[in-house]
Every structure is written in structure tokens, then in C-alpha cells.
Design an enzyme around this catalytic site. Structure first.
Site, PDB file in Angstrom:
ATOM      1  N   CYS A   1      -7.188  -3.705  -9.389  1.00  0.00           N
ATOM      2  CA  CYS A   1      -6.669  -3.971  -8.034  1.00  0.00           C
ATOM      3  C   CYS A   1      -5.175  -3.684  -7.940  1.00  0.00           C
ATOM      4  CB  CYS A   1      -6.967  -5.405  -7.625  1.00  0.00           C
ATOM      5  SG  CYS A   1      -6.216  -6.660  -8.661  1.00  0.00           S
TER       6      CYS A   1
ATOM      7  N   CYS B   1     -12.525 -11.191  -5.945  1.00  0.00           N
ATOM      8  CA  CYS B   1     -12.838 -11.011  -7.368  1.00  0.00           C
ATOM      9  C   CYS B   1     -12.911 -12.340  -8.119  1.00  0.00           C
ATOM     10  CB  CYS B   1     -11.831 -10.078  -8.021  1.00  0.00           C
ATOM     11  SG  CYS B   1     -10.181 -10.761  -8.122  1.00  0.00           S
TER      12      CYS B   1
ATOM     13  N   THR C   1      -7.103 -18.575  -4.084  1.00  0.00           N
ATOM     14  CA  THR C   1      -7.039 -17.323  -3.335  1.00  0.00           C
ATOM     15  C   THR C   1      -8.237 -17.173  -2.398  1.00  0.00           C
ATOM     16  OG1 THR C   1      -5.831 -16.244  -5.107  1.00  0.00           O
ATOM     17  CG2 THR C   1      -7.043 -14.812  -3.616  1.00  0.00           C
TER      18      THR C   1
ATOM     19  N   HIS D   1     -11.577 -11.608 -15.411  1.00  0.00           N
ATOM     20  CA  HIS D   1     -10.554 -11.644 -14.371  1.00  0.00           C
ATOM     21  C   HIS D   1      -9.322 -10.817 -14.771  1.00  0.00           C
ATOM     22  CE1 HIS D   1      -9.621 -13.138 -10.538  1.00  0.00           C
ATOM     23  NE2 HIS D   1      -8.596 -13.889 -10.894  1.00  0.00           N
TER      24      HIS D   1
ATOM     25  N   GLU E   1      -3.163 -18.311  -0.321  1.00  0.00           N
ATOM     26  CA  GLU E   1      -3.645 -19.317  -1.273  1.00  0.00           C
ATOM     27  C   GLU E   1      -3.619 -20.705  -0.654  1.00  0.00           C
ATOM     28  OE1 GLU E   1      -1.886 -16.604  -2.380  1.00  0.00           O
ATOM     29  OE2 GLU E   1      -3.670 -15.891  -3.415  1.00  0.00           O
TER      30      GLU E   1
ATOM     31  N   CYS F   1      -3.904  -8.102  -2.166  1.00  0.00           N
ATOM     32  CA  CYS F   1      -5.050  -8.801  -2.754  1.00  0.00           C
ATOM     33  C   CYS F   1      -6.149  -8.984  -1.712  1.00  0.00           C
ATOM     34  CB  CYS F   1      -4.576 -10.168  -3.253  1.00  0.00           C
ATOM     35  SG  CYS F   1      -5.911 -11.263  -3.757  1.00  0.00           S
TER      36      CYS F   1
ATOM     37  N   GLU G   1       2.307 -13.444  -8.285  1.00  0.00           N
ATOM     38  CA  GLU G   1       0.868 -13.290  -8.506  1.00  0.00           C
ATOM     39  C   GLU G   1       0.601 -12.388  -9.707  1.00  0.00           C
ATOM     40  OE1 GLU G   1      -1.611 -10.788  -6.368  1.00  0.00           O
ATOM     41  OE2 GLU G   1      -3.349 -11.753  -7.253  1.00  0.00           O
TER      42      GLU G   1
ATOM     43  N   TYR H   1      -7.139  -7.007 -13.109  1.00  0.00           N
ATOM     44  CA  TYR H   1      -5.742  -6.777 -12.730  1.00  0.00           C
ATOM     45  C   TYR H   1      -5.306  -5.328 -12.938  1.00  0.00           C
ATOM     46  CZ  TYR H   1      -4.391 -11.307 -11.056  1.00  0.00           C
ATOM     47  OH  TYR H   1      -4.261 -12.425 -10.262  1.00  0.00           O
TER      48      TYR H   1
END
Ligand SMILES: Cc1cc2nc3c(=O)[nH]c(=O)nc-3n(C[C@H](O)[C@H](O)[C@H](O)COP(=O)(O)OP(=O)(O)OC[C@H]3O[C@@H](n4cnc5c(N)ncnc54)[C@H](O)[C@@H]3O)c2cc1C
Length: 482
Positions: free
Chosen positions: A298, A102, A189, A291, A256, A98, A442, A295
Site C-alpha cells: 500500500c 487490510c 483504522t 500486516h 483512526e 490508507c 503511520e 506495508y
């Protein structure tokens, strides 16, 4: 636009308060637990200067006409949304983890359109205010943390029913020049290496919850913003060595933090919603749409790295030609491309909002995220299957230099004369760290737990229409109502 190196240096000027392992972090840029996550975020800056990817990593601002980093851009049409997904996959392939930026990007995109809608209904001035903030964010190329998830307390109760009213971020004081907020956001994050936070409500709100219906931006090092950095499985390996980390440069997941707002003053200039409860649900729906689109981008990029590790290990271990291994590798690739397809599909099927921003197709975006929650663990399972048990049992990298045992470790972990044992161990560690608890969770809960996507899918599907389709073909005259 900043380069990755300039971004890293810019963090040194902040006074961000971060606590980790029981003490305040004095130098977060060089802290071994934090630096890999900073390197991953820096890759989002470098992409804009990468000749191979500059068109993905940068864009022309629709507000100023200036070239900006795409992570601060508001998508104006299908092309921008598709490039967003391709950019995410490209950086996912570079970092294998990650890269955090984003969440803030999606918060910017969401607030741009929602402030416009709130103004149209209430005659407020949020949109103009937000545009000024956005231009500054674009011109200074700032990294924004996207802060949505509240601690939430007892999930069966609404924000105003909790035993502690601070379990959702809220206004505790209104002043002539701004507001004072209190509460916290969880699982943030990239928070410790953000320049600023964009704080949004985390769920739909009722009329009695006006003090919770707030959206604002705040510098990461503002007075009263306190961060507590979270632990990860294997994180002590970050200060023990490099090989055992698996991905020593970029780390595992985003790093995080719990972000506490302990009576933080927010000037009006940075408040983008204050009490318009009926728009909290709109914020959540749009933010999660953008969002969940991500996924499929990424994570497919990250899993390209994992597929590569599995192929390389199979070659090293003499199993690459076995039909079941080839079949598993094909299955992994198929699942990765399925995740990616959903992200592209929701981008191609976009619509335009009143302010001109392109909105992803919500049904397809939520489907893309559900696919990720389901397929990410399956791809990791297959990688572990191909790799073998040594991924779980290999001794410490320090044994490679332990005079008494190093020859034995190198001898017995070697599979072929032309491949050093250390190469195999490095790939095994990469797989171990990419398939461990933190990335696994995640993929499941990031951008919302799977049930949250099911709810949107249920809402978006026209069930009655489908019943009619079946009834007509089956020859049933009056379809049952749904
Ligand atoms: C690695 C990682 C990174 C993240 N990054 C960010 C970030 O940058 N910014 C951000 O804002 N958030 C972030 N999140 C938070 C993420 O969006 C949440 O974890 C997610 O929305 C789920 O919320 P929760 O963790 O509180 O779990 P919960 O909401 O408690 O969910 C746990 C389970 O309870 C169920 N459940 C929840 N409420 C109810 C209810 N009322 N009735 C019945 N069942 C219920 C859920 O469906 C789920 O099965 C991140 C999370 C992770 C794991």
C-alpha cells in the site's frame, strides 16, 4: 460483492456510536471529517469490478466456490499472497492514502489458521464457528476493523499488573450464552466506517492472563461499542474547502478511532478464543506477519502518487532537467521499489500452515515493514526538497477568490505562463498533506513500532550458522558460540 456505492449506502443502516469534536456524530457517512476515509475504503469495493484489476480485487472463496472480494479471502498459496500485495499497491495508487480494509483482512486470515491450531490442541470447536462467520463475511462483503492494539497503560507492566485491569480488553463475565467484555482498542483504522470488528489479543500472554486471551467478532453498532474519532493535522481544512486538503476525495491516512467496549455482550457463536493463552503470541506473530507484508504494497502505491507529484512540480518549476533533481527522483523510485520488493519477496517465500493457509515468510515480511518505516520518511523528505518552501507557506485557498489579493496570489505563485498558479498550489497541498505528521507516524508505528520488527528479525535469523560461514572462510577452527 458490493460496489463502492453500495458499501457507502450500507453504512447508513448502522447505528454506530461515534463522537468527534465533543459531540456525537449524527450522520457519519456525510460528515466532512469522515467521508474522505469512507471514499478510500469504497475503492476496495470498486476494485473488484474494475476490468483492469478484477483479478486482483476479487477471488474465488475456497469455502464456497463463490466469487468474493479479495479483502475477505484467505490466501491459499503463493499466487494469492502476491495478488494481495499487488492489490494493495493498485488501490494505494488510486487513493494516495490508507484505505483501511487490510487490518480486518489480516485478522480474518490469522484467525482462520489459529482457530484450527487451537482446536487441534484443545479439541475446541472454534474453527468451524469461525468458518461460518467467514462465509457470512464473504457473502455479505463486510468491512471488518482489525482491533489489536490495547491502550497498554504502563509499558513495563503486564496486562494483569496494570493499575486498571481494563487497559487490555478482557472478559468480565461468563454467561451460559456468551461472554461480556470490557476495555478498549486504540488507533483503530477505518473503525467508524466498519460493519464489524474482529478483536484479537495485542501481545503474548502468560497463564495468569486467561481473561485477556480472547478473540471475537462484534458488530460495529453493538450495544456498548463507543467510538471516539481522532484528530489529524490540518483536519479542519476538511470543512473549510477542498484545495487545502491536498487529497479531498480520499483524505489523509485511514481515519483512526478509540474504540471502547463498555461491557459488551458477545454470543458464543462469535467467540473464537477464550482462555487459550499460549496462542495469543501465535496470533500476534501471524497477524503482524501478514500486516507487515502489506506495508510494502500500500505504501509503495501511495508513494507512486507522491513521486508523480514531485515530477510534475519539478516540471512546472523548471528544475526537472537539473541533475540533482533527477538523481533525487531516481532515489525516490529506488526506495519505493525496495519497499515493494520486500512485500513480494515474503509472499514468494511463503509456507503452508496445517489448515492450508499460505503464511508469508516472517523474516522478509518484517524486513519489508522496517524498510517502510525507514524509507517512507526519506521519500517524503526528498519530495519536500524538490517541491520547495511554498509547500509550507502557501496562503489559504480562499485567497484565490479574495478580490483584494487574488490577482497577486495567482501572479506570484505562477511559475510558467502555460501553467495556472492553482495547479501548482494543488500539487503543493498534495505533497504537504502526504508528507505531514499523520502519514509519517503511520509509516512508523502502523503494524507495530520498528523495534517490534527488529525483535522478529533477531528471532528469525540463524546467527550461529552465520558465524560458522565466516569462521570457515576465515580459517578459524572452532567458531565462538552465539
Ligand atoms: C495511523 C495508525 C493506524 C493504526 N491502525 C491500527 C489498527 O487499525 N488496528 C490496531 O490494532 N492498531 C492500529 N495501530 C496501532 C499500532 O499497531 C501501534 O501504534 C503500534 O503497535 C505501537 O503501539 P503504541 O502506539 O501503543 O506505541 P508503544 O507500544 O507505546 O511504542 C512507543 C515506543 O515505546 C517502545 N516500547 C513499547 N513497549 C515497550 C516496552 N515494554 N519496553 C521498552 N520499550 C517499549 C516502542 O518500541 C516504541 O519505540 C495504528 C497506529 C497508527 C499510528
Amino acid at each position: 460483492m458490493m460496489t463502492g456505492e453500495q458499501y457507502i449506502e450500507s453504512l447508513r443502516n448502522l447505528k454506530t456510536e461515534v463522537h468527534f469534536m465533543g459531540e456525537r456524530v449524527a450522520n457519519l457517512v456525510d460528515h466532512p471529517a469522515i467521508r474522505p476515509h469512507i471514499n478510500a475504503a469504497a475503492a476496495t469495493y470498486d476494485l473488484a469490478f474494475d476490468p483492469q484489476h478484477a483479478d486482483l480485487g476479487s477471488a474465488i472463496s475456497h469455502l464456497t466456490g463463490r466469487r468474493i472480494n479479495r479483502w475477505t479471502h484467505i490466501p491459499q498459496g503463493q499466487d494469492d499472497l502476491v495478488k494481495k500485495v499487488k492489490m494493495l499497491r493498485a488501490v494505494g495508487r488510486i487513493t494516495g492514502t490508507c484505505f483501511q480494509r487490510c487490518v480486518g483482512m489480516d485478522a480474518l486470515i490469522t484467525l482462520y489458521s489459529v482457530t484450527h491450531d487451537v482446536d487441534r490442541k484443545h479439541g475446541t470447536g472454534y474453527h468451524e464457528r469461525f468458518r461460518r462467520f467467514l462465509i457470512e463475511t464473504q457473502d455479505r462483503d463486510l468491512l471488518s476493523g482489525g482491533a489489536m492494539t490495547d491502550p497498554k497503560g504502563d509499558r513495563s507492566k503486564r496486562p494483569h499488573e496494570q493499575h486498571d485491569p481494563d487497559l487490555f480488553v478482557r472478559v468480565v463475565e461468563r454467561r451460559p450464552d456468551g461472554i461480556v467484555v470490557r476495555g478498549a482498542k486504540m488507533h483503530q483504522t477505518g473503525a467508524v466506517n466498519s460493519h464489524q470488528f474482529i478483536v484479537l489479543p495485542g501481545q503474548a500472554l502468560g497463564p495468569e492472563e486467561r481473561e485477556y486471551a480472547i478473540a471475537f467478532a462484534v458488530p460495529a453498532d453493538a450495544d456498548g461499542v463507543i467510538q471516539v474519532f481522532g484528530r489529524q493535522v490540518n483536519d479542519s481544512r476538511k470543512w473549510e474547502g477542498t484545495i487545502d486538503q491536498g487529497n479531498p476525495t480520499y483524505g489523509v491516512v485511514g481515519g483512526e478511532a478509540l474504540v471502547v467496549f463498555d461491557n459488551v455482550f458477545i454470543p458464543h457463536e462469535r467467540v473464537f478464543m477464550l482462555g487459550e493463552t499460549e496462542f495469543a503470541g501465535t496470533i500476534v506473530e501471524r497477524f503482524t506477519g501478514y500486516h507487515r507484508q502489506n506495508y510494502g504494497g500500500c505504501k509503495s502505491g501511495n508513494l507512486d502518487v507522491l513521486v508523480g507529484a514531485a515530477v510534475a512540480l519539478a516540471e512546472m518549476q523548471g528544475t526537472a532537467k537539473a541533475s540533482h533533481v533527477r538523481d533525487k527522483l531516481a532515489e525516490m523510485a529506488h526506495l519505493v521499489e525496495t519497499m515493494y520488493s520486500g512485500a513480494l519477496a515474503c509472499s514468494y517465500e511463503c509456507t503452508k500452515l496445517a489448515c492450508g493457509t499460505a503464511l508469508v515468510n516472517l523474516l522478509l515480511a518484517n524486513t519489508a515493514k522496517l524498510n517502510t518505516a525507514r524509507y517512507y520518511p526519506e521519500v517524503t523528505r526528498l519530495a519536500q526538497d524538490i517541491a520547495g518552501g511554498f509547500v509550507a507557506t502557501t496562503p489559504s485557498e480562499r485567497e484565490l477568490d479574495n478580490p483584494r489579493v487574488k490577482a497577486f496570489v495567482r501572479k506570484y505563485y505562477q511559475t510558467r505562463p502555460d501553467v495556472p498558479a492553482e495547479d501548482r498550489i494543488r500539487l503543493g497541498r498534495l505533497i504537504e498533506n502526504m508528507t505531514g505528521a499523520t502519514p509519517f507516524i503511520e509509516g512508523m508505528h502502523g503494524a507495530g513500532s520498528p523495534q517490534a520488527q527488529k525483535v522478529v528479525v533477531q528471532r528469525q535469523i540463524d546467527w550461529a550458522e552465520r558465524v560458522q560461514l565466516a569462521s570457515r572462510i576465515a580459517g578459524i577452527p572452532s567458531a565462538p558460540r552465539h
